[in-house]
Design an enzyme around this catalytic site. Sequence first.
Site, mmCIF file in Angstrom:
data_model
loop_
_atom_site.group_PDB
_atom_site.id
_atom_site.type_symbol
_atom_site.label_atom_id
_atom_site.label_comp_id
_atom_site.label_asym_id
_atom_site.label_seq_id
_atom_site.Cartn_x
_atom_site.Cartn_y
_atom_site.Cartn_z
ATOM 1 N N ASP A 104 8.155 -11.721 1.887
ATOM 2 C CA ASP A 104 9.314 -11.250 3.160
ATOM 3 C C ASP A 104 8.074 -10.359 3.825
ATOM 4 O OD1 ASP A 104 7.472 -9.653 0.899
ATOM 5 O OD2 ASP A 104 9.821 -8.494 0.564
ATOM 6 N N SER A 105 6.923 -10.644 3.972
ATOM 7 C CA SER A 105 6.363 -9.957 5.181
ATOM 8 C C SER A 105 6.934 -10.627 6.388
ATOM 9 C CB SER A 105 4.752 -10.213 5.378
ATOM 10 O OG SER A 105 4.734 -11.680 4.801
ATOM 11 N N GLU A 154 -3.075 -4.942 -3.896
ATOM 12 C CA GLU A 154 -2.807 -4.626 -3.275
ATOM 13 C C GLU A 154 -3.283 -3.692 -3.194
ATOM 14 O OE1 GLU A 154 0.746 -5.665 -0.442
ATOM 15 O OE2 GLU A 154 0.388 -5.129 0.851
#
Length: 272
Positions: free
Chosen positions: A46-47, A184
């Site tokens: 969804d970046s 992340e």
Amino acid sequence: MTAKVRTRDFREKKRRGERIAMLTAYDANMARLLDRAGVDALLVGDSLGMVVLGFDNTVPVTLDAMIHHTAAVVRGTRHALVVADMPFLTYQATPAEAVRNAGRLMQEGGAEAVKVEGGSAIIDTVRRLVDVGVPVMGHLGLLPQSVHQVGGFLRQATNPRDADILLADALALEEAGAFAIVLESIPSEVGRTVSAALAVPTIGIGAGPDCDGQVLVTNDMIGLFDGPVPSFVKQYARVADTVTASVQSYVDDVKSRRYARPAPPKTPTPTI
Ligand code: KIV
């Protein structure tokens, strides 16, 4: 020619000590290029919202947008496993809603797995998705969909207590059936500890060299995104500069009336 990568290959690659190379893709042409170059998995992240659609964060990305781009990536992919992000609030409300939305990503988009952000808060949902046949990739550490709650894209698990919580979440995700977990923006030592504790692979992004694989946002990695790039990204090209320079030459050529000369039509060779 390499065989199609499946979710079951992930655990096997970890067992063999083979690192997993994953990149994001949002369209069919880029998917074709990355697939041809040998990546193991493509993430329709969804970046998308930030590097393609021009939003400041991933929160506005809709399920319909993800389905649209996932279908394009699937059309360009032959070998890599295609994983699609479930957007913000498409899986957090109830497990039933998560199943329906994951179903759309798989049936309409053609995704072979979905990725969801979070730990203890979504364990029941992960278990339900896996139980009904949806392969799930977890995502811990910096959770971009929580940007407004956290107050920015901040490094996570930077103290022993938060590192312990992250490890517990990773173990819970594995126990619920996740086939891999993205880590992340966390300290390298935490990436190493979590990777050693799990049988399923960790895919790091800013989580140090000891994760079982790496995922990067392709547009950052090839220098295509015209915005700030996180410091942990190794840039292999400056595609944005190449595009700008080519287009400057194009504009100059048009202004000066320099066009490509079409090849002359072939004259038929006389038959005797
Ligand atoms: O949306 C995305 O591209 C991601 C990666 C940063 C892991 O979630």
